[in-house]
Design a protein around this motif. Sequence first.
Motif, mmCIF file in Angstrom:
data_model
loop_
_atom_site.group_PDB
_atom_site.id
_atom_site.type_symbol
_atom_site.label_atom_id
_atom_site.label_comp_id
_atom_site.label_asym_id
_atom_site.label_seq_id
_atom_site.Cartn_x
_atom_site.Cartn_y
_atom_site.Cartn_z
ATOM 1 N N GLN A 195 0.832 -1.204 0.000
ATOM 2 C CA GLN A 195 0.000 0.000 0.000
ATOM 3 C C GLN A 195 0.868 1.255 0.000
ATOM 4 O OE1 GLN A 195 -2.167 -1.169 3.561
ATOM 5 N NE2 GLN A 195 -4.075 -1.179 2.363
ATOM 6 N N LEU A 196 1.983 1.214 0.711
ATOM 7 C CA LEU A 196 2.896 2.349 0.733
ATOM 8 C C LEU A 196 3.522 2.566 -0.645
ATOM 9 C CD1 LEU A 196 4.528 1.631 4.192
ATOM 10 C CD2 LEU A 196 3.029 3.553 3.642
ATOM 11 N N ILE A 197 3.845 1.475 -1.320
ATOM 12 C CA ILE A 197 4.406 1.584 -2.671
ATOM 13 C C ILE A 197 3.345 2.130 -3.625
ATOM 14 C CG2 ILE A 197 5.402 0.315 -4.617
ATOM 15 C CD1 ILE A 197 6.637 -1.613 -2.462
ATOM 16 N N ASP A 198 2.107 1.640 -3.511
ATOM 17 C CA ASP A 198 1.006 2.188 -4.324
ATOM 18 C C ASP A 198 0.895 3.692 -4.119
ATOM 19 O OD1 ASP A 198 0.266 -0.363 -5.235
ATOM 20 O OD2 ASP A 198 -1.335 -0.588 -3.741
ATOM 21 N N ALA A 199 0.942 4.121 -2.871
ATOM 22 C CA ALA A 199 0.808 5.546 -2.539
ATOM 23 C C ALA A 199 1.974 6.347 -3.113
ATOM 24 C CB ALA A 199 0.717 5.729 -1.024
ATOM 25 N N LYS A 200 3.170 5.784 -3.047
ATOM 26 C CA LYS A 200 4.345 6.487 -3.599
ATOM 27 C C LYS A 200 4.186 6.693 -5.101
ATOM 28 C CE LYS A 200 9.132 7.077 -3.519
ATOM 29 N NZ LYS A 200 9.724 7.956 -2.560
ATOM 30 N N ILE A 201 3.719 5.668 -5.794
ATOM 31 C CA ILE A 201 3.510 5.765 -7.243
ATOM 32 C C ILE A 201 2.479 6.848 -7.550
ATOM 33 C CG2 ILE A 201 2.557 4.537 -9.239
ATOM 34 C CD1 ILE A 201 3.969 1.981 -8.015
ATOM 35 N N ARG A 202 1.379 6.861 -6.805
ATOM 36 C CA ARG A 202 0.343 7.886 -7.002
ATOM 37 C C ARG A 202 0.893 9.278 -6.693
ATOM 38 N NH1 ARG A 202 -2.810 4.133 -4.379
ATOM 39 N NH2 ARG A 202 -2.719 5.311 -2.425
ATOM 40 N N GLU A 203 1.664 9.362 -5.620
ATOM 41 C CA GLU A 203 2.228 10.638 -5.177
ATOM 42 C C GLU A 203 3.160 11.240 -6.222
ATOM 43 O OE1 GLU A 203 5.560 11.233 -1.917
ATOM 44 O OE2 GLU A 203 3.644 10.692 -0.993
ATOM 45 N N LEU A 204 3.934 10.395 -6.893
ATOM 46 C CA LEU A 204 4.858 10.899 -7.910
ATOM 47 C C LEU A 204 4.100 11.478 -9.108
ATOM 48 C CD1 LEU A 204 7.503 8.064 -7.712
ATOM 49 C CD2 LEU A 204 7.889 10.467 -7.135
ATOM 50 N N SER A 205 3.054 10.821 -9.526
ATOM 51 C CA SER A 205 2.134 11.261 -10.585
ATOM 52 C C SER A 205 2.817 11.828 -11.832
ATOM 53 C CB SER A 205 1.123 12.261 -10.025
ATOM 54 O OG SER A 205 1.741 13.505 -9.730
ATOM 55 N N ASP A 206 3.953 11.274 -12.205
ATOM 56 C CA ASP A 206 4.624 11.686 -13.434
ATOM 57 C C ASP A 206 5.345 10.468 -14.016
ATOM 58 O OD1 ASP A 206 6.876 11.385 -11.794
ATOM 59 O OD2 ASP A 206 7.402 13.510 -11.781
ATOM 60 N N TRP A 207 6.286 10.695 -14.910
ATOM 61 C CA TRP A 207 6.986 9.595 -15.558
ATOM 62 C C TRP A 207 7.705 8.701 -14.545
ATOM 63 C CZ3 TRP A 207 12.159 8.664 -15.147
ATOM 64 C CH2 TRP A 207 12.944 9.697 -14.639
ATOM 65 N N ARG A 208 8.135 9.286 -13.403
ATOM 66 C CA ARG A 208 8.826 8.485 -12.391
ATOM 67 C C ARG A 208 7.877 7.474 -11.763
ATOM 68 N NH1 ARG A 208 10.746 12.773 -8.456
ATOM 69 N NH2 ARG A 208 8.671 13.468 -9.007
ATOM 70 N N GLY A 209 6.652 7.888 -11.487
ATOM 71 C CA GLY A 209 5.656 6.971 -10.953
ATOM 72 C C GLY A 209 5.332 5.873 -11.947
ATOM 73 N N GLU A 210 5.186 6.247 -13.209
ATOM 74 C CA GLU A 210 4.919 5.255 -14.255
ATOM 75 C C GLU A 210 6.071 4.260 -14.370
ATOM 76 O OE1 GLU A 210 4.208 7.479 -17.838
ATOM 77 O OE2 GLU A 210 2.510 8.551 -16.941
ATOM 78 N N THR A 211 7.303 4.771 -14.304
ATOM 79 C CA THR A 211 8.475 3.895 -14.413
ATOM 80 C C THR A 211 8.581 2.977 -13.201
ATOM 81 O OG1 THR A 211 9.630 5.546 -15.758
ATOM 82 C CG2 THR A 211 10.988 3.845 -14.708
ATOM 83 N N LEU A 212 8.374 3.533 -12.012
ATOM 84 C CA LEU A 212 8.415 2.708 -10.802
ATOM 85 C C LEU A 212 7.340 1.627 -10.854
ATOM 86 C CD1 LEU A 212 9.701 2.169 -8.041
ATOM 87 C CD2 LEU A 212 8.096 3.827 -7.063
ATOM 88 N N ALA A 213 6.147 1.976 -11.313
ATOM 89 C CA ALA A 213 5.065 1.001 -11.435
ATOM 90 C C ALA A 213 5.422 -0.084 -12.445
ATOM 91 C CB ALA A 213 3.767 1.696 -11.841
ATOM 92 N N ARG A 214 6.042 0.308 -13.552
ATOM 93 C CA ARG A 214 6.423 -0.667 -14.587
ATOM 94 C C ARG A 214 7.499 -1.613 -14.058
ATOM 95 N NH1 ARG A 214 4.463 -3.730 -17.176
ATOM 96 N NH2 ARG A 214 5.647 -4.709 -18.791
#
Length: 144
Positions: free
Chosen positions: A16-35
């Motif tokens: 859940q913390l990782i999900d929140a971090k990805i949402r928080e970044l809300s840019d290419w970094r979040g997309e890359t981390l999610a990928r």
Amino acid sequence: MTKSGLKDSGETHPSQLIDAKIRELSDWRGETLARVRGLVRQADPEVVEEWKWRGVPVWSHTGIICTGETYKNVVKMTFAKGAALEDPKGLFNSSLEGNTRRAIDFHQGDKIDEEALKALVRAAVALNTSVQTTMRSRRKPNSA
């Protein structure tokens, strides 16, 4: 508390913390981390997600496989025992000078070689597993 308002004191599941971090970044970094996260999970369905060092996603299987750090201009995937891994596709492009770790820096617009990355994750898991097996066999008392 993180910026997203989630506690990292163990009260919230690391995923859940990782999900929140990805949402928080809300840019290419979040997309890359999610990928990257998705590829780690595909490569090792038994991977354990952890949250360490006040906000770093960590993926483990019988020891740390890798981390997913985010910075202003890079998403850094650091393999804990990367120096011991074969990297035939040359993915490692950072932290090359040490004897233990190796990292892959992803910049905005970089294409991810998904199959090569999953192969590195699998190799890291195999290394962790073999090291753990070797340590266990050394601890067993001799029954002779």
